[in-house]
Design a protein around this motif. Structure first.
Motif, PDB file in Angstrom:
ATOM      1  N   GLU A   1     -11.478  -5.263  -1.427  1.00 13.02           N
ATOM      2  CA  GLU A   1     -12.585  -4.533  -2.031  1.00 13.02           C
ATOM      3  C   GLU A   1     -13.222  -3.563  -1.042  1.00 13.02           C
ATOM      4  O   GLU A   1     -13.862  -2.600  -1.434  1.00 13.02           O
ATOM      5  N   TYR A   2     -13.032  -3.812   0.243  1.00 14.20           N
ATOM      6  CA  TYR A   2     -13.582  -2.912   1.263  1.00 14.20           C
ATOM      7  C   TYR A   2     -12.714  -2.995   2.512  1.00 14.20           C
ATOM      8  O   TYR A   2     -12.260  -4.074   2.898  1.00 14.20           O
ATOM      9  N   LEU A   3     -12.471  -1.859   3.120  1.00 10.80           N
ATOM     10  CA  LEU A   3     -11.774  -1.757   4.403  1.00 10.80           C
ATOM     11  C   LEU A   3     -12.544  -0.762   5.267  1.00 10.80           C
ATOM     12  O   LEU A   3     -12.892   0.324   4.796  1.00 10.80           O
ATOM     13  N   ASN A   4     -12.824  -1.125   6.516  1.00  7.51           N
ATOM     14  CA  ASN A   4     -13.538  -0.183   7.382  1.00  7.51           C
ATOM     15  C   ASN A   4     -12.590   0.899   7.899  1.00  7.51           C
ATOM     16  O   ASN A   4     -11.365   0.787   7.763  1.00  7.51           O
ATOM     17  N   PRO A   5     -13.149   1.990   8.476  1.00  5.09           N
ATOM     18  CA  PRO A   5     -12.308   3.120   8.895  1.00  5.09           C
ATOM     19  C   PRO A   5     -11.216   2.757   9.892  1.00  5.09           C
ATOM     20  O   PRO A   5     -10.253   3.502  10.041  1.00  5.09           O
ATOM     21  N   ARG A   6     -11.349   1.631  10.602  1.00  2.00           N
ATOM     22  CA  ARG A   6     -10.305   1.264  11.574  1.00  2.00           C
ATOM     23  C   ARG A   6      -8.975   1.050  10.873  1.00  2.00           C
ATOM     24  O   ARG A   6      -7.914   1.196  11.477  1.00  2.00           O
ATOM     25  N   TRP A   7      -8.999   0.677   9.573  1.00  4.84           N
ATOM     26  CA  TRP A   7      -7.739   0.487   8.832  1.00  4.84           C
ATOM     27  C   TRP A   7      -6.936   1.790   8.817  1.00  4.84           C
ATOM     28  O   TRP A   7      -5.740   1.799   9.108  1.00  4.84           O
ATOM     29  N   THR A   8      -7.615   2.893   8.504  1.00  2.00           N
ATOM     30  CA  THR A   8      -6.922   4.192   8.462  1.00  2.00           C
ATOM     31  C   THR A   8      -6.481   4.614   9.848  1.00  2.00           C
ATOM     32  O   THR A   8      -5.382   5.147  10.038  1.00  2.00           O
ATOM     33  N   GLU A   9      -7.343   4.389  10.876  1.00  2.00           N
ATOM     34  CA  GLU A   9      -6.977   4.782  12.230  1.00  2.00           C
ATOM     35  C   GLU A   9      -5.735   4.042  12.709  1.00  2.00           C
ATOM     36  O   GLU A   9      -4.894   4.612  13.401  1.00  2.00           O
ATOM     37  N   ILE A  10      -5.612   2.771  12.329  1.00  3.57           N
ATOM     38  CA  ILE A  10      -4.499   1.969  12.841  1.00  3.57           C
ATOM     39  C   ILE A  10      -3.252   2.168  12.007  1.00  3.57           C
ATOM     40  O   ILE A  10      -2.141   2.372  12.542  1.00  3.57           O
ATOM     41  N   THR A  11      -3.392   2.124  10.670  1.00  2.00           N
ATOM     42  CA  THR A  11      -2.196   2.172   9.810  1.00  2.00           C
ATOM     43  C   THR A  11      -1.854   3.578   9.347  1.00  2.00           C
ATOM     44  O   THR A  11      -0.741   3.815   8.884  1.00  2.00           O
ATOM     45  N   GLY A  12      -2.838   4.499   9.418  1.00  2.00           N
ATOM     46  CA  GLY A  12      -2.584   5.838   8.901  1.00  2.00           C
ATOM     47  C   GLY A  12      -2.673   5.917   7.394  1.00  2.00           C
ATOM     48  O   GLY A  12      -2.393   6.966   6.815  1.00  2.00           O
ATOM     49  N   LEU A  13      -3.063   4.817   6.713  1.00  2.00           N
ATOM     50  CA  LEU A  13      -3.157   4.790   5.256  1.00  2.00           C
ATOM     51  C   LEU A  13      -4.611   4.923   4.832  1.00  2.00           C
ATOM     52  O   LEU A  13      -5.519   4.413   5.495  1.00  2.00           O
ATOM     53  N   SER A  14      -4.828   5.608   3.733  1.00  2.00           N
ATOM     54  CA  SER A  14      -6.181   5.802   3.229  1.00  2.00           C
ATOM     55  C   SER A  14      -6.765   4.473   2.770  1.00  2.00           C
ATOM     56  O   SER A  14      -6.098   3.669   2.104  1.00  2.00           O
ATOM     57  N   CYS A  15      -8.033   4.246   3.104  1.00  2.00           N
ATOM     58  CA  CYS A  15      -8.698   3.016   2.677  1.00  2.00           C
ATOM     59  C   CYS A  15      -8.777   2.937   1.162  1.00  2.00           C
ATOM     60  O   CYS A  15      -8.588   1.867   0.575  1.00  2.00           O
ATOM     61  N   ALA A  16      -9.038   4.056   0.514  1.00  2.00           N
ATOM     62  CA  ALA A  16      -9.171   4.067  -0.940  1.00  2.00           C
ATOM     63  C   ALA A  16      -7.860   3.671  -1.619  1.00  2.00           C
ATOM     64  O   ALA A  16      -7.842   2.962  -2.625  1.00  2.00           O
ATOM     65  N   LEU A  17      -6.738   4.135  -1.051  1.00  2.00           N
ATOM     66  CA  LEU A  17      -5.442   3.833  -1.661  1.00  2.00           C
ATOM     67  C   LEU A  17      -5.008   2.390  -1.415  1.00  2.00           C
ATOM     68  O   LEU A  17      -4.146   1.868  -2.127  1.00  2.00           O
ATOM     69  N   CYS A  18      -5.595   1.753  -0.403  1.00  2.00           N
ATOM     70  CA  CYS A  18      -5.151   0.400  -0.032  1.00  2.00           C
ATOM     71  C   CYS A  18      -6.044  -0.679  -0.617  1.00  2.00           C
ATOM     72  O   CYS A  18      -5.861  -1.860  -0.281  1.00  2.00           O
ATOM     73  N   LEU A  19      -7.039  -0.307  -1.422  1.00  2.00           N
ATOM     74  CA  LEU A  19      -7.832  -1.337  -2.070  1.00  2.00           C
ATOM     75  C   LEU A  19      -6.996  -2.057  -3.109  1.00  2.00           C
ATOM     76  O   LEU A  19      -5.963  -1.554  -3.584  1.00  2.00           O
ATOM     77  N   GLY A  20      -7.485  -3.250  -3.508  1.00  2.00           N
ATOM     78  CA  GLY A  20      -6.661  -4.068  -4.394  1.00  2.00           C
ATOM     79  C   GLY A  20      -5.470  -4.617  -3.616  1.00  2.00           C
ATOM     80  O   GLY A  20      -5.588  -5.131  -2.502  1.00  2.00           O
ATOM     81  N   SER A  21      -4.283  -4.508  -4.180  1.00  2.00           N
ATOM     82  CA  SER A  21      -3.072  -4.996  -3.504  1.00  2.00           C
ATOM     83  C   SER A  21      -2.376  -3.909  -2.717  1.00  2.00           C
ATOM     84  O   SER A  21      -1.296  -4.134  -2.170  1.00  2.00           O
ATOM     85  N   GLY A  22      -2.966  -2.689  -2.640  1.00  2.00           N
ATOM     86  CA  GLY A  22      -2.319  -1.591  -1.936  1.00  2.00           C
ATOM     87  C   GLY A  22      -2.169  -1.841  -0.455  1.00  2.00           C
ATOM     88  O   GLY A  22      -1.285  -1.278   0.192  1.00  2.00           O
ATOM     89  N   TRP A  23      -3.012  -2.712   0.125  1.00  2.00           N
ATOM     90  CA  TRP A  23      -2.928  -2.964   1.565  1.00  2.00           C
ATOM     91  C   TRP A  23      -1.646  -3.682   1.949  1.00  2.00           C
ATOM     92  O   TRP A  23      -1.216  -3.657   3.104  1.00  2.00           O
ATOM     93  N   ARG A  24      -1.022  -4.333   0.957  1.00  2.00           N
ATOM     94  CA  ARG A  24       0.204  -5.085   1.260  1.00  2.00           C
ATOM     95  C   ARG A  24       1.354  -4.151   1.661  1.00  2.00           C
ATOM     96  O   ARG A  24       2.332  -4.611   2.255  1.00  2.00           O
ATOM     97  N   ALA A  25       1.224  -2.841   1.374  1.00  2.00           N
ATOM     98  CA  ALA A  25       2.273  -1.901   1.763  1.00  2.00           C
ATOM     99  C   ALA A  25       2.384  -1.784   3.269  1.00  2.00           C
ATOM    100  O   ALA A  25       3.445  -1.404   3.790  1.00  2.00           O
ATOM    101  N   ALA A  26       1.291  -2.105   4.006  1.00  3.16           N
ATOM    102  CA  ALA A  26       1.339  -2.017   5.459  1.00  3.16           C
ATOM    103  C   ALA A  26       1.862  -3.297   6.093  1.00  3.16           C
ATOM    104  O   ALA A  26       2.130  -3.331   7.295  1.00  3.16           O
ATOM    105  N   LEU A  27       1.992  -4.396   5.315  1.00  7.91           N
ATOM    106  CA  LEU A  27       2.478  -5.660   5.866  1.00  7.91           C
ATOM    107  C   LEU A  27       3.986  -5.641   6.056  1.00  7.91           C
ATOM    108  O   LEU A  27       4.721  -4.998   5.301  1.00  7.91           O
ATOM    109  N   HIS A  28       4.422  -6.370   7.061  1.00  9.70           N
ATOM    110  CA  HIS A  28       5.862  -6.548   7.259  1.00  9.70           C
ATOM    111  C   HIS A  28       6.402  -7.382   6.082  1.00  9.70           C
ATOM    112  O   HIS A  28       5.777  -8.340   5.636  1.00  9.70           O
TER     113      HIS A  28
END
Length: 1023
Positions: free
Chosen positions: A164-191
Motif C-alpha cells: 500500500e506504500y513504498l518510500n522513495p528508496r524503493w525506486t532508487e534501489i530497484t529503478g521501479l516506480s513506487c506507484a507501479l509496484c503497489l499491490g502485487s507489482g513489487w513481486r516483479a523485483a523479487l528473485h
C-alpha cells in the motif's frame, strides 16, 4: 471574582439608566405633548431592555423603579383625586406587564446561554478535531519525510501482502516506480527462486498474526540481485483488519563483509550482553552493595555482596568522588531523592563506561536504601562517537555540495532558512529578520528578471492538479551587487482530499551552481565558437560514428553539394553513393589503409555529385579517433570544394607553359638581332676605312638595335598595362602621316620578303586628337605580323579612312590565315598559333598589346579570316575626335645647352665609355667612374655640374652615391640623373627620394641626349 461583580453592577446600572431615561422622556416630552396625560406603560421599554441585557434581577429592579416613577405623581399634593384610581390601575398594569416581560426575557436569556454553551462545546470539538487532523497530517508528513530519509526500504501492506506504500528508496534501489509496484507489482523485483519462500512466510505470519522476517533478493536498477532483510510487524485497525508495517534492509554489503567480521562476532556478542542492565541496592548506613550477576560483571567484582569502597580501586578518581557526592546529595532530605551519574571503571584492564541511576527509599523519614540500575554505556558511547563522526562527515558533505534547505508555511507566511541557505542568499544568519520579514528579503534578493519565472513555477506546483514539485535555476543578487546562480527545488505538502485538497507547506533546497553555470556558459560559448567556425569554413564538417555508422553533418553540405543535412540519410552509405564511381574504390582503399596502420590523419581528393547533377572536385581531410583496444571509433573531418582551385591550378599550369614558351621565344627574338649586330661589329673592325661598307654595317646595327629596342618597349608596355599605369599622350595628328610613318618602319622587312604593299590613305582627311605614337605602334604591329605570316611575293593591303565619327584602318594579307576557333585566342597574352615555322613566330604579345592600346582610345581591334591558307584581315576602328587649333601646342625649339662638366658612373665599362664618348662629341667634359665610391670622390674633387649614375653598381650603389654627393659641400648644385633598366613608378619614386633630378631607362636614344640634359638642368635650377 472581581469580574462577575463588575458585570452585575453593569447590568443593574443599565436598568437604572434605562428607567431614568424613560422617566425624563416621559415627563419632559410625552406629558407636555399629551396635555399632562400619563402613559406609564412606556416604562415597559426600559424593563424589556434591562431584562434582555441583565436577566431577571436587573429586569425586576427596572420594574420596581418604573412603578416608583409611575406612582410618584400620585403622591404629590396637587394630584387630582378624581383620576387617581385610573392611574393606579395603569401602575398595576405596568407592574403586571413588567413581571411578565421579565419572565419572558429570562426564559430567552436562559435559552441563549444554553445555545452559547452548546456552541462553545461544538467549537471546542471542532477545534479539537481540526487539531487532530493537523496532527495527523503533520504526523503523515513527518512519516513520509522520515521514510524518505531512511536508507532502508519502508513499506505498508495489506493483510494479504499487497503493498500500500513504498518510500522513495524503493525506486532508487530497484529503478521501479513506487506507484507501479503497489499491490502485487513489487513481486516483479523479487528473485523468482524467493517467491515461494515469501508466500510461505506471509501465510504463516497471517495465521499467527505475528511478525515475520526473512531474506530476499531484489533486482537493483543495474539489473544485479542484492540481498535484503525483510521485516514486517502486524497491526490491527479498529475494524480488526491486519496491516503489515515493515522494512527491507540492504544486507548485500554486510554479506560480503560477514566473513571478515565472523572472527569478532563472539566478542561483539559479549559486548552486547554486557550492555544489558544490571541492578544494585545500596544500604547507606553500612555502604553494603547487593549486585545482580550482570552488575557484577559490569562492575568487575566476584561476589554479589560487596562494599561501596570495593569499587574505589577500579573507578577513575574524578568519577569516584562525583559518585560519592551524588549518593550524599540523594541522602539529603532537602534534595531530590534520585541519582544519575556516569562512572568509568577499569575492569579486567579495560575502561568501561557505566550509567548508574537510582532512587532513594526512605523509612520513617530516614534514608535507608538506594536501589537502581547499572547500564554499560561503552558500546553506546562508541556508537555516539561514530554517529558524531558521521554527522561531521555529513556536514562536510553538505558544505562541499553547497546545499541549503528552506521551509515555508503557507498559512503563517513564515520562511525558515538553514545557515547554508541563508549564506547562499547573502543573508547573515546572526542579523537575519524574523520568519515573516525574511520571505520579503529573500524575494528581494532574487534577480528581477527571474522572479516571474520562479513565481510561475511555484504557482504551478501549488496547484493541486499540478506536479507538486518545481525546480528553477535563477540568479540571486547579493548585497555587494555580485550575482550568484542558484538552483531552487521545492516540494509541496498538501492537506485534505479533492476537491478540498489545498497546499499547506513548501519545503526544498538551495544549491549554489555559480561555478557550474560559468563552466556551462564557457562550454556554450565554446560550442557557439565552434558553430560559427563551422559556418565560416567554406565546406562541410562531419562526425562519423563508425560503431553506429551514423554521420552528423554541418550546414556546409548545402553549399558543397546543394543538400541540407535534414534532407539526406544519416548513414555513411549516402555519402558513398555521391562519390564518382571511378573514385569510390580508391577512396575506400585509402581510408582502409590509414586505419590498418592506425594512422591519425586521412586525406583524399575525389569527385562528388552535386544535387543538380554536375561533378565537383572535393578535398576530404579527416582525423581518426581510436579506442583503448585500438579499434577506430570516429572520423571527424572537413570536405571542401576544390573545383575552382583545380581549374586555377590547370590555368596556372597552362600559364606556366605559356610563360616557358614566351621566355624561349623571347630568348630567340633577342638573339635574332644580336647575330647581325655582332657580324656588323666584326665587319666594321675588319673593313678599315671603306666608308660605304661602314655605312652599310652601321645601318645593320641601327636596324637591329631598333628591333631590340621595340622588343623591350613592348615588354615595358605589357608591364604598364598589367599595373594599369599605361597612359595616352594625345595630340593633333594626321592619319595619312601616321600610316606613311608606319610603312616606312616596316618597309625594309616587306622589301626583304619581296611582298607587294598597297597603301590607301586620304591626304585631305582632318587631323584627329589621339596618341600618334601608340596608334603608329599598333599599325606597325599589324603590318609586321602581315609580312611575317605572308609568303614571299605575297600581297598586303593597308587602307585608312576617316569619316564624321570614326577612323578605320584595315590591314589585309594573303598569308597563312587564321582558324575560326583561334580568332579571339590570338588576342590573349603570349598566345601563338602553330604554323610549323618558328622563324615567323614572335613573343605573342603584339596583338594583345595592340588591342589594349586601341581600347584605351575607345576603339576596337577585330580580326577575320576565311580559313587556313586564305589570308586574314585586321581592322582598327577608332572614334574620331577632331583636333582643334587650341589643342595643338606651338612648336618650341630646344634651348642650346652650354658645355657641362659631367661625371658618368657605371660598372658596365662599355656602357660608361660609350655614353662618355657621345657626351664628349657634344662638347662636354666627361669623367668616368666604374663604382659609386669613385663617383663620390670625383664629385668631391671636380665639383661637376651634372652626374649620371647607374643605380645597380656593386658596393656603393647609385642610391647611396646620390645621398653622399648631396651631403657634400656644394652637392645640392649638382644635377643628378639616375640610369637604370627599371622604369616602374616605384623605381622612379625611389630614385627621387635618393636625390636624383631625373630617372632615365636604358637604353638612351642618342638623338635625345641633349634634350634630356637640358630638361634635367632646368629641373635642378627650378628646385
Amino acid at each position: 471574582m472581581q469580574r462577575p461583580f463588575l458585570q452585575t453592577v453593569l447590568h443593574y446600572g443599565v436598568a437604572l439608566v434605562a428607567v431614568a431615561v424613560i422617566y425624563v422622556v416621559h415627563e419632559g416630552v410625552i406629558a407636555p405633548l399629551t396635555g399632562g396625560g400619563r402613559t406609564p406603560l412606556i416604562y415597559l421599554l426600559a424593563v424589556a431592555l434591562a431584562a434582555a441585557y441583565g436577566g431577571a434581577g436587573p429586569g425586576l429592579a427596572a420594574v420596581a423603579l418604573a412603578l416608583v416613577c409611575a406612582a410618584l405623581p400620585l403622591l404629590l399634593p396637587q394630584a387630582a383625586h378624581d383620576g387617581v384610581f385610573l392611574e393606579l390601575v395603569r401602575v398595576a398594569l405596568l407592574g403586571t406587564c413588567g413581571v411578565i416581560i421579565v419572565f419572558l426575557f429570562e426564559r430567552l436569556h436562559l435559552a441563549r446561554e444554553r445555545d452559547l454553551i452548546a456552541t462553545g462545546r461544538l467549537d471546542r470539538e471542532l477545534q479539537s478535531r481540526r487539531a487532530a487532523e493537523r496532527a495527523l497530517q503533520a504526523s503523515r508528513e513527518q512519516f513520509e519525510t522520515m521514510a524518505a530519509a531512511v536508507p532502508d526500504i519502508l513499506f505498508t501492506a495489506s493483510a494479504k501482502g499487497g503493498m500500500e506504500y513504498l518510500n522513495p528508496r524503493w525506486t532508487e534501489i530497484t529503478g521501479l516506480s513506487c506507484a507501479l509496484c503497489l499491490g502485487s507489482g513489487w513481486r516483479a523485483a523479487l528473485h523468482a527462486d524467493d517467491l515461494p519462500q515469501v508466500d510461505a512466510a506471509l501465510l504463516a505470519a497471517q495465521r499467527a498474526a505475528a511478525p515475520y522476517e526473512l531474506r530476499v533478493r531484489l533486482r537493483s536498477a543495474s539489473g544485479v540481485f542484492r540481498v535484503f532483510l525483510l521485516r514486517a510487524l502486524p497491526l490491527r485497525d479498529p475494524q480488526g483488519e491486519v496491516r503489515w508495517f515493515g522494512s527491507m534492509t540492504d544486507l548485500d554489503d554486510l554479506e560480503q563483509a560477514r566473513a571478515a567480521l565472523r572472527a569478532s562476532e563472539e566478542h561483539l556478542q559479549s559486548a552486547l550482553d554486557a550492555a544489558e542492565m544490571g541492578t544494585f541496592s545500596l544500604d547507606l548506613p553500612t555502604e553494603q552493595l547487593a549486585l545482580s550477576a550482570r552488575a557484577m560483571t559490569m562492575l568487575g567484582v566476584d561476589r554479589p555482596a560487596a562494599t561501596l569502597a570495593a569499587l574505589r580501586a577500579q573507578a577513575l578518581p574524578g568519577d569516584w568522588w562525583r559518585l560519592k557526592r551524588a549518593f550524599a546529595r540523594a541522602a539529603d532530605p532537602a534534595r531530590r531523592a534520585r541519582i544519575r551519574e556516569h562512572l568509568r571503571l577499569h575492569v579486567n584492564g579495560a575502561e568501561r563506561a557505566l550509567l548508574v541511576s537510582g532512587a532513594v527509599t526512605r523509612v520513617g523519614g530516614q534514608v535507608q536504601r538506594i536501589a537502581g540500575i547499572v547500564l554499560d554505556e561503552t558500546a553506546m558511547r562508541a556508537v555516539a562517537t561514530r554517529i558524531e563522526h558521521a554527522q561531521s562527515g555529513l556536514r562536510l558533505a553538505l558544505e562541499a555540495t553547497q546545499l541549503g534547505t528552506w521551509d515555508y508555511d503557507l498559512a503563517s507566511e513564515q520562511l525558515v532558512l538553514s545557515p547554508r541557505a541563508a549564506a547562499i542568499c547573502g543573508i547573515d544568519a546572526g542579523s537575519a529578520p524574523g520568519p515573516a520579514a525574511l520571505r520579503d528579503l529573500v524575494v528581494e534578493r532574487i534577480h528581477a528578471g527571474d522572479r516571474e519565472r520562479l513565481r510561475a513555477a511555484a504557482s504551478a506546483a501549488l496547484d493541486p492538479r499540478g506536479p507538486a514539485r518545481f525546480e528553477v535555476e535563477h540568479r540571486v543578487v547579493l548585497p555587494d551587487g555580485s550575482v550568484r546562480w542558484v538552483v531552487t527545488t521545492g516540494q509541496v505538502a498538501f492537506r485534505g482530499e479533492a476537491p478540498q485538497r489545498r497546499a499547506a507547506r513548501l519545503s526544498g533546497t538551495l544549491l549554489d551552481v555559480t561555478e557550474r553555470r560559468r563552466a556551462l556558459d564557457a562550454v556554450n560559448a565554446s560550442e557557439e565558437r565552434f558553430r560559427l567556425a563551422a559556418e565560416a569554413v567554406d565546406g562541410l564538417i562531419y562526425d562519423w560514428d563508425l560503431a553506429s555508422d551514423t554521420v552528423e553533418r554541418t550546414r556546409g553540405l548545402e553549399s558543397l553539394l546543394g543538400w541540407r543535412p535534414d534532407e539526406v540519410a544519416i548513414h555513411s552509405g549516402w555519402w558513398r553513393a555521391q562519390i564518382h564511381p571511378d573514385d569510390v574504390a580508391l577512396w575506400q582503399a585509402q581510408l582502409d589503409a590509414v586505419i590498418a596502420r592506425r594512422g591519425s590523419r586521412f586525406d583524399a581528393e575525389y569527385r562528388a555529385r552535386h544535387r543538380d547533377g554536375h561533378w565537383c572536385a572535393v578535398y576530404d581531410r579527416a582525423l581518426i579517433v581510436y579506442g583503448p583496444d585500438g579499434a577506430a571509433l570516429r572520423i571527424v573531418g572537413c570536405v571542401q570544394d576544390v573545383t575552382a582551385q583545380r581549374a586555377i591550378d590547370q590555368a596556372l599550369r597552362e600559364a606556366d607553359a605559356s610563360k616557358n614558351r614566351f621566355l624561349a621565344q623571347l630568348a630567340h627574338e633577342l638573339r635574332t638581332p644580336l647575330a647581325p649586330m655582332r657580324n656588323a661589329v666584326a665587319l666594321l673592325a675588319s673593313d678599315g676605312g671603306h666608308a660605304e661598307a661602314r655605312q652599310r654595317h652601321l645601318g645593320v646595327l641601327e636596324r637591329q638595335l631598333a628591333h631590340a629596342a621595340r622588343l623591350v618597349d613592348d615588354l615595358l608596355d605589357i608591364s604598364r598595362i598589367a599595373g594599369n599605369k599605361l597612359e595616352l599622350k594625345r595630340e593633333s595628328a594626321g592619319i595619312a602621316e601616321l600610316v606613311r610613318s608606319a610603312v616606312e618602319t616596316v618597309r625594309p622587312l616587306i622589301d626583304e620578303r619581296r611582298q607587294q604593299l598597297e597603301v590607301t590613305a586620304p591626304d585631305d582627311a582632318p587631323r584627329a586628337w589621339l596618341d600618334p605614337v601608340r596608334v603608329r605602334q599598333v599599325v606597325i604591329n599589324l603590318l609586321t605580323n602581315a609580312s611575317k605570316f605572308t609568303p614571299a611575293g605575297g600581297r598586303i593591303a593597308l587602307s585608312a579612312a576617316v569619316d564624321a565619327d570614326r577612323i578605320v584602318v584595315r590591314v589585309t594579307d594573303s598569308g597563312v590565315g587564321i582558324p575560326a576557333d583561334a580568332i579571339e585566342r590570338i588576342f590573349t597574352m603570349f598566345s601563338q598559333l602553330d604554323h610549323g615555322d618558328d622563324a615567323r613566330s614572335g613573343l605573342g604579345i603584339g596583338l594583345a598589346l595592340s588591342r589594349t592600346l586601341v581600347a584605351l582610345h575607345g576603339g576596337s581591334l577585330r580580326a577575320s579570316s576565311d580559313g587556313v591558307g586564305r589570308g586574314a584581315t585586321f581592322e582598327i576602328e577608332l572614334p574620331f575626335v577632331a583636333a582643334e587649333a587650341a589643342r595643338t601646342p606651338a612648336p618650341t625649339a630646344t634651348p642650346k645647352l652650354e658645355p657641362q662638366r659631367i661625371v658618368v658612373a657605371d660598372d658596365n665599362t662599355d656602357s660608361a665609355e660609350s655614353l662618355a664618348a657621345l657626351l664628349s662629341i657634344a662638347g662636354h667634359s666627361v669623367f668616368v667612374a666604374h663604382d659609386g665610391a669613385g663617383a663620390v670622390r670625383m664629385a668631391r674633387a671636380l665639383q661637376p655640374t651634372l652626374a649620371i649614375l647607374d643605380l645597380g653598381m656593386p658596393g656603393v650603389d647609385g642610391f647611396q652615391a646620390a645621398r653622399m654627393i648631396r651631403d657634400e659641400p656644394g652637392g645640392n648644385a649638382i644635377t643628378l640623373i639616375a640610369l637604370s633598366g627599371f622604369g616602374q613608378p616605384s623605381d622612379r619614386e625611389r630614385s627621387r627620394a635618393a636625390g636624383f633630378d631625373m630617372h632615365l631607362v636604358k637604353p638612351i636614344d642618342p638623338a635625345q641626349i641633349d634634350a634630356l640634359l637640358v630638361q634635367a638642368v632646368t629641373l635642378r635650377s627650378a628646385a
